[in-house]
Design a protein around this motif. Sequence first.
Motif, PDB file in Angstrom:
ATOM      1  N   ALA A 149       0.838  -1.201   0.000  1.00 31.18           N
ATOM      2  CA  ALA A 149       0.000   0.000   0.000  1.00 31.18           C
ATOM      3  C   ALA A 149       0.873   1.251   0.000  1.00 31.18           C
ATOM      4  CB  ALA A 149      -0.921  -0.011   1.212  1.00 31.18           C
ATOM      5  N   THR A 150       1.935   1.224   0.764  1.00 28.09           N
ATOM      6  CA  THR A 150       2.857   2.362   0.799  1.00 28.09           C
ATOM      7  C   THR A 150       3.478   2.601  -0.565  1.00 28.09           C
ATOM      8  OG1 THR A 150       3.366   1.974   3.141  1.00 28.09           O
ATOM      9  CG2 THR A 150       4.966   3.234   1.863  1.00 28.09           C
ATOM     10  N   GLU A 151       3.862   1.520  -1.241  1.00 28.10           N
ATOM     11  CA  GLU A 151       4.458   1.658  -2.558  1.00 28.10           C
ATOM     12  C   GLU A 151       3.447   2.201  -3.564  1.00 28.10           C
ATOM     13  OE1 GLU A 151       7.166   2.056  -5.308  1.00 28.10           O
ATOM     14  OE2 GLU A 151       7.546   1.520  -3.220  1.00 28.10           O
ATOM     15  N   ARG A 152       2.187   1.797  -3.424  1.00 30.63           N
ATOM     16  CA  ARG A 152       1.147   2.326  -4.317  1.00 30.63           C
ATOM     17  C   ARG A 152       1.007   3.837  -4.130  1.00 30.63           C
ATOM     18  NH1 ARG A 152      -0.062  -0.295  -7.692  1.00 30.63           N
ATOM     19  NH2 ARG A 152      -1.813  -1.672  -7.287  1.00 30.63           N
ATOM     20  N   LEU A 153       1.049   4.284  -2.893  1.00 29.83           N
ATOM     21  CA  LEU A 153       0.952   5.715  -2.627  1.00 29.83           C
ATOM     22  C   LEU A 153       2.140   6.466  -3.236  1.00 29.83           C
ATOM     23  CD1 LEU A 153      -0.200   5.680   1.120  1.00 29.83           C
ATOM     24  CD2 LEU A 153      -1.610   6.168  -0.884  1.00 29.83           C
ATOM     25  N   ARG A 154       3.324   5.884  -3.140  1.00 34.44           N
ATOM     26  CA  ARG A 154       4.520   6.540  -3.679  1.00 34.44           C
ATOM     27  C   ARG A 154       4.468   6.634  -5.203  1.00 34.44           C
ATOM     28  NH1 ARG A 154       7.878   3.208  -0.212  1.00 34.44           N
ATOM     29  NH2 ARG A 154       8.590   4.368   1.618  1.00 34.44           N
ATOM     30  N   SER A 155       3.941   5.626  -5.850  1.00 35.86           N
ATOM     31  CA  SER A 155       3.994   5.567  -7.311  1.00 35.86           C
ATOM     32  C   SER A 155       2.867   6.348  -7.983  1.00 35.86           C
ATOM     33  CB  SER A 155       3.935   4.105  -7.775  1.00 35.86           C
ATOM     34  OG  SER A 155       2.704   3.500  -7.386  1.00 35.86           O
ATOM     35  N   LEU A 171     -10.694   7.947   2.918  1.00 35.15           N
ATOM     36  CA  LEU A 171     -11.590   6.943   2.342  1.00 35.15           C
ATOM     37  C   LEU A 171     -11.095   5.534   2.658  1.00 35.15           C
ATOM     38  CD1 LEU A 171     -12.324   8.516  -1.165  1.00 35.15           C
ATOM     39  CD2 LEU A 171     -13.972   8.166   0.680  1.00 35.15           C
ATOM     40  N   ALA A 172      -9.804   5.301   2.510  1.00 37.72           N
ATOM     41  CA  ALA A 172      -9.246   3.977   2.785  1.00 37.72           C
ATOM     42  C   ALA A 172      -9.403   3.620   4.252  1.00 37.72           C
ATOM     43  CB  ALA A 172      -7.771   3.936   2.383  1.00 37.72           C
ATOM     44  N   ALA A 173      -9.222   4.583   5.140  1.00 30.37           N
ATOM     45  CA  ALA A 173      -9.348   4.315   6.576  1.00 30.37           C
ATOM     46  C   ALA A 173     -10.770   3.953   6.952  1.00 30.37           C
ATOM     47  CB  ALA A 173      -8.884   5.534   7.368  1.00 30.37           C
ATOM     48  N   VAL A 174     -11.740   4.590   6.304  1.00 33.15           N
ATOM     49  CA  VAL A 174     -13.149   4.312   6.603  1.00 33.15           C
ATOM     50  C   VAL A 174     -13.571   2.965   6.028  1.00 33.15           C
ATOM     51  CG1 VAL A 174     -15.515   5.047   6.119  1.00 33.15           C
ATOM     52  CG2 VAL A 174     -13.810   6.731   6.827  1.00 33.15           C
ATOM     53  N   GLY A 176     -11.548   0.449   4.847  1.00 29.75           N
ATOM     54  CA  GLY A 176     -10.632  -0.674   4.969  1.00 29.75           C
ATOM     55  C   GLY A 176     -11.134  -1.745   5.924  1.00 29.75           C
ATOM     56  N   ASP A 177     -10.717  -2.967   5.669  1.00 38.99           N
ATOM     57  CA  ASP A 177     -11.095  -4.092   6.527  1.00 38.99           C
ATOM     58  C   ASP A 177     -10.063  -4.247   7.642  1.00 38.99           C
ATOM     59  OD1 ASP A 177     -13.274  -4.659   4.893  1.00 38.99           O
ATOM     60  OD2 ASP A 177     -12.044  -5.889   3.547  1.00 38.99           O
ATOM     61  N   GLY A 178     -10.418  -3.815   8.831  1.00 37.57           N
ATOM     62  CA  GLY A 178      -9.513  -3.957   9.955  1.00 37.57           C
ATOM     63  C   GLY A 178      -8.541  -2.802  10.069  1.00 37.57           C
ATOM     64  N   ALA A 179      -7.541  -2.996  10.926  1.00 34.46           N
ATOM     65  CA  ALA A 179      -6.595  -1.926  11.234  1.00 34.46           C
ATOM     66  C   ALA A 179      -5.482  -1.811  10.207  1.00 34.46           C
ATOM     67  CB  ALA A 179      -5.993  -2.159  12.619  1.00 34.46           C
ATOM     68  N   THR A 180      -5.336  -2.793   9.330  1.00 32.68           N
ATOM     69  CA  THR A 180      -4.275  -2.768   8.329  1.00 32.68           C
ATOM     70  C   THR A 180      -4.861  -2.468   6.966  1.00 32.68           C
ATOM     71  OG1 THR A 180      -2.989  -4.394   9.570  1.00 32.68           O
ATOM     72  CG2 THR A 180      -2.426  -4.074   7.251  1.00 32.68           C
ATOM     73  N   LEU A 181      -4.328  -1.448   6.313  1.00 32.52           N
ATOM     74  CA  LEU A 181      -4.800  -1.050   4.985  1.00 32.52           C
ATOM     75  C   LEU A 181      -3.854  -1.623   3.938  1.00 32.52           C
ATOM     76  CD1 LEU A 181      -5.656   2.695   5.717  1.00 32.52           C
ATOM     77  CD2 LEU A 181      -7.138   0.693   5.892  1.00 32.52           C
ATOM     78  N   ASP A 187      -6.410   1.157  -3.623  1.00 30.22           N
ATOM     79  CA  ASP A 187      -6.958   1.191  -4.982  1.00 30.22           C
ATOM     80  C   ASP A 187      -8.439   1.554  -4.966  1.00 30.22           C
ATOM     81  OD1 ASP A 187      -4.529   0.597  -6.063  1.00 30.22           O
ATOM     82  OD2 ASP A 187      -4.936  -1.529  -6.409  1.00 30.22           O
ATOM     83  N   ARG A 188      -9.192   0.976  -4.032  1.00 32.90           N
ATOM     84  CA  ARG A 188     -10.627   1.317  -3.945  1.00 32.90           C
ATOM     85  C   ARG A 188     -10.797   2.791  -3.620  1.00 32.90           C
ATOM     86  NH1 ARG A 188     -10.887  -3.569  -1.055  1.00 32.90           N
ATOM     87  NH2 ARG A 188     -10.993  -2.437   0.927  1.00 32.90           N
ATOM     88  N   ALA A 189      -9.986   3.295  -2.717  1.00 36.65           N
ATOM     89  CA  ALA A 189     -10.089   4.704  -2.339  1.00 36.65           C
ATOM     90  C   ALA A 189      -9.717   5.609  -3.508  1.00 36.65           C
ATOM     91  CB  ALA A 189      -9.189   4.982  -1.139  1.00 36.65           C
TER      92      ALA A 189
END
Length: 206
Positions: A149-155, A171-174, A176-181, A187-189
């Motif tokens: 996920a971090t790499e997706r944000l960077r790219s 959006l991802a925080a709301v 997302g499934d659980g505490a780990t995004l 991508d959905r966000a």
Amino acid sequence: PPPPPHPILMIRRPPTTTLFPYTTLFRSSARRGAFEQAHEGTLFLDEVAELPLDLQTRLLRILETWQVRRLGGESDRRVDIRLVCATHQDLRSRVREGRFREDLFYRIHRLVLDVAPLRSRREDVVPLAAHFLRQAESSLGPRTLTDAATERLRSYPWPGNVRELRNVIELAAVDGDGATLDVSAIDRALRRAGQGTGTGPSPDTL
């Protein structure tokens, strides 16, 4: 007791809003306007290029006299503020087009800071994302990003800059499934954020 902190007041006006939010910027019969509220502090005007010409004239008057008068008032009130303006527009071009007053341009064009777009400073993406996740903790609980996920944000190129990043993280925080995004949450966000603006990420980006 310690002296009260100097106020910092932020006024945001997206281009699609009406003029109404700006009526309280200068004066109001119901409450103090923004300049009075920011007295002895800082007033931040976001997207100053979108200010209509008639309100540019009113802003210029205040910057020349540092005085405001409330609606229905009979006397001016002196204000002492630090004014910070921001815009993503080319103000010089808008002056040439007659859409921004030249005298106001020179009045606010003192110390200029050019901030590079987020795509040009990718090293800032992850720290900013972590900051936005911390802001969401009080209502959503802690959230962390996987390496993918971090790499997706960077790219991602972030055409909407920091505001788009904030929106995607929220959006991802709301959603997302659980505490780990993971990367699918990002991508959905990104797709949802793009649907809201009509300029979603291309399939190649995702």
